[in-house]
Design an enzyme around this catalytic site. Structure first.
Site, PDB file in Angstrom:
ATOM      1  N   TYR A 113      15.664   2.316 -16.089  1.00  0.00           N
ATOM      2  CA  TYR A 113      14.203   2.207 -16.096  1.00  0.00           C
ATOM      3  C   TYR A 113      13.658   2.345 -17.514  1.00  0.00           C
ATOM      4  O   TYR A 113      12.837   1.540 -17.964  1.00  0.00           O
ATOM      5  CB  TYR A 113      13.626   3.297 -15.192  1.00  0.00           C
TER       6      TYR A 113
ATOM      7  N   SER B 280       5.559   1.957 -19.263  1.00  0.00           N
ATOM      8  CA  SER B 280       5.581   3.348 -18.807  1.00  0.00           C
ATOM      9  C   SER B 280       5.700   4.240 -20.026  1.00  0.00           C
ATOM     10  O   SER B 280       6.170   3.798 -21.078  1.00  0.00           O
ATOM     11  CB  SER B 280       6.783   3.567 -17.885  1.00  0.00           C
TER      12      SER B 280
ATOM     13  N   ASP C 181       3.499 -10.798  -4.385  1.00  0.00           N
ATOM     14  CA  ASP C 181       4.288  -9.620  -4.039  1.00  0.00           C
ATOM     15  C   ASP C 181       5.473 -10.088  -3.206  1.00  0.00           C
ATOM     16  O   ASP C 181       5.444 -11.182  -2.632  1.00  0.00           O
ATOM     17  CB  ASP C 181       3.441  -8.618  -3.239  1.00  0.00           C
TER      18      ASP C 181
ATOM     19  N   ASN D  69       2.888  -6.782 -13.647  1.00  0.00           N
ATOM     20  CA  ASN D  69       2.903  -5.393 -13.194  1.00  0.00           C
ATOM     21  C   ASN D  69       4.120  -5.026 -12.354  1.00  0.00           C
ATOM     22  O   ASN D  69       4.360  -3.847 -12.101  1.00  0.00           O
ATOM     23  CB  ASN D  69       1.615  -5.149 -12.375  1.00  0.00           C
TER      24      ASN D  69
ATOM     25  N   LYS E  44      11.661  -0.474 -19.725  1.00  0.00           N
ATOM     26  CA  LYS E  44      10.278  -0.229 -20.133  1.00  0.00           C
ATOM     27  C   LYS E  44      10.124  -0.222 -21.657  1.00  0.00           C
ATOM     28  O   LYS E  44       9.045  -0.548 -22.175  1.00  0.00           O
ATOM     29  CB  LYS E  44       9.776   1.081 -19.520  1.00  0.00           C
TER      30      LYS E  44
ATOM     31  N   VAL F 204       2.296   8.323 -11.863  1.00  0.00           N
ATOM     32  CA  VAL F 204       1.180   7.850 -11.053  1.00  0.00           C
ATOM     33  C   VAL F 204       1.320   8.374  -9.630  1.00  0.00           C
ATOM     34  O   VAL F 204       2.369   8.185  -8.988  1.00  0.00           O
ATOM     35  CB  VAL F 204       1.124   6.303 -11.035  1.00  0.00           C
TER      36      VAL F 204
ATOM     37  N   ASP G 186       9.184 -13.313  -5.183  1.00  0.00           N
ATOM     38  CA  ASP G 186      10.087 -12.366  -5.843  1.00  0.00           C
ATOM     39  C   ASP G 186      10.078 -12.726  -7.329  1.00  0.00           C
ATOM     40  O   ASP G 186      10.489 -13.836  -7.700  1.00  0.00           O
ATOM     41  CB  ASP G 186      11.493 -12.501  -5.261  1.00  0.00           C
TER      42      ASP G 186
ATOM     43  N   GLY H  30       1.407   8.560  -5.788  1.00  0.00           N
ATOM     44  CA  GLY H  30       1.645   7.522  -4.796  1.00  0.00           C
ATOM     45  C   GLY H  30       3.056   7.563  -4.250  1.00  0.00           C
ATOM     46  O   GLY H  30       3.906   8.341  -4.702  1.00  0.00           O
TER      47      GLY H  30
END
Length: 252
Positions: free
Chosen positions: A144, A131, A32, A78, A148, A177, A51, A179
């Site tokens: 995005y 996605s 991460d 991910n 995807k 999702v 990264d 969060g």
């Protein structure tokens, strides 16, 4: 004991994946770029501050994985960012490039350096997080959605290229999702559309047959299945975990 490496594994869906693999008896290694989130992962997990857009760092990560583990059985590519929420004419080239760098190039680099390890072992599973935006498009989220969609083409190509070596590659397409990241998306989209956050939330939820958001554990469970021997002949597939999207454009 099987070994999984999860990019962006310190929080959100990646953290849920780590927990699910751990519960299934796998060794877990997460990378991460958030040092504070990494410090909070379970002590039994290996962790690296990386990264995914930095090829030198990604190469170094897989060299370390090879040295410590001797290989890797599954990769969960991910890492992703939401990117800008704006009409196409208002999206800057810089924001476009930054979104594709993490969502697309990050998956490419992870697969690039995982592939030799898996080919040598003549086994392995690559699971890429896309996605539902990669299946239907996404108004006001052009970078995005483009990224995807692109990772689906990448993953299907990996499935073809690596299949002769016993390596499988599949895509998970989560819906919205629950969060913090999605909360940020809801806030920005509400502002862009002149709507309330709750109205945008309801638009997403009502756009699914099951009328609800996804939780990280739902995506994680699918990742564990796709990496398992139970899915030994599942490859090149695009699997939505979204409660079945029936209206992909969450506007009112």
């Amino acid at each position: 004991m099987k070994r999984v490496l999860i990019t962006a594994g310190a929080s959100g869906v990646g953290r849920a994946m780590g927990e699910a693999f751990d519960a299934a008896g796998w060794q877990v290694w997460v990378c991460d770029r958030d040092a504070s989130a990494l410090a909070d992962v379970p002590e039994a997990w290996r962790r690296s501050l990386v990264d995914v857009t930095d090829e030198v760092a990604v190469s170094g990560l897989f060299s370390e994985v090879s040295e410590v583990w001797g290989g890797v059985d599954a990769l969960c590519a991910n890492a992703g960012i939401a990117g800008p929420t704006a009409a196409i004419e208002d999206v800057s080239l810089q924001d476009w490039q930054a979104c594709l760098a993490v969502n697309l190039e990050g998956a490419f680099l992870a697969a690039k350096y995982a592939a030799p390890l898996m080919k040598a072992a003549k086994a392995g599973s690559i699971v890429v997080t896309s996605s539902t935006a990669g299946q239907y498009g996404y108004p006001f989220r052009a970078p995005y959605a483009a990224a995807k969609w692109a990772v689906i083409g990448l993953t299907k190509t990996l499935a073809m290229e690596l299949g002769p070596y016993g390596v499988r590659a599949n895509v998970i397409c989560p819906g919205a999702v629950e969060g913090p990241r999605m909360e940020g998306v809801l806030a920005r989209e509400a502002e862009a559309k002149g709507m309330s956050r709750d109205a945008v939330y309801e638009g997403y939820a009502s756009g699914t047959a099951m009328g609800r958001f996804v939780e990280g554990k739902d995506v994680a469970g699918m990742a564990v299945f796709l990496a398992s021997d139970t899915a030994r002949l599942v490859s090149g597939q695009v699997i939505a975990v979204d409660g079945f999207t029936v209206n992909p454009d969450p506007k009112v």
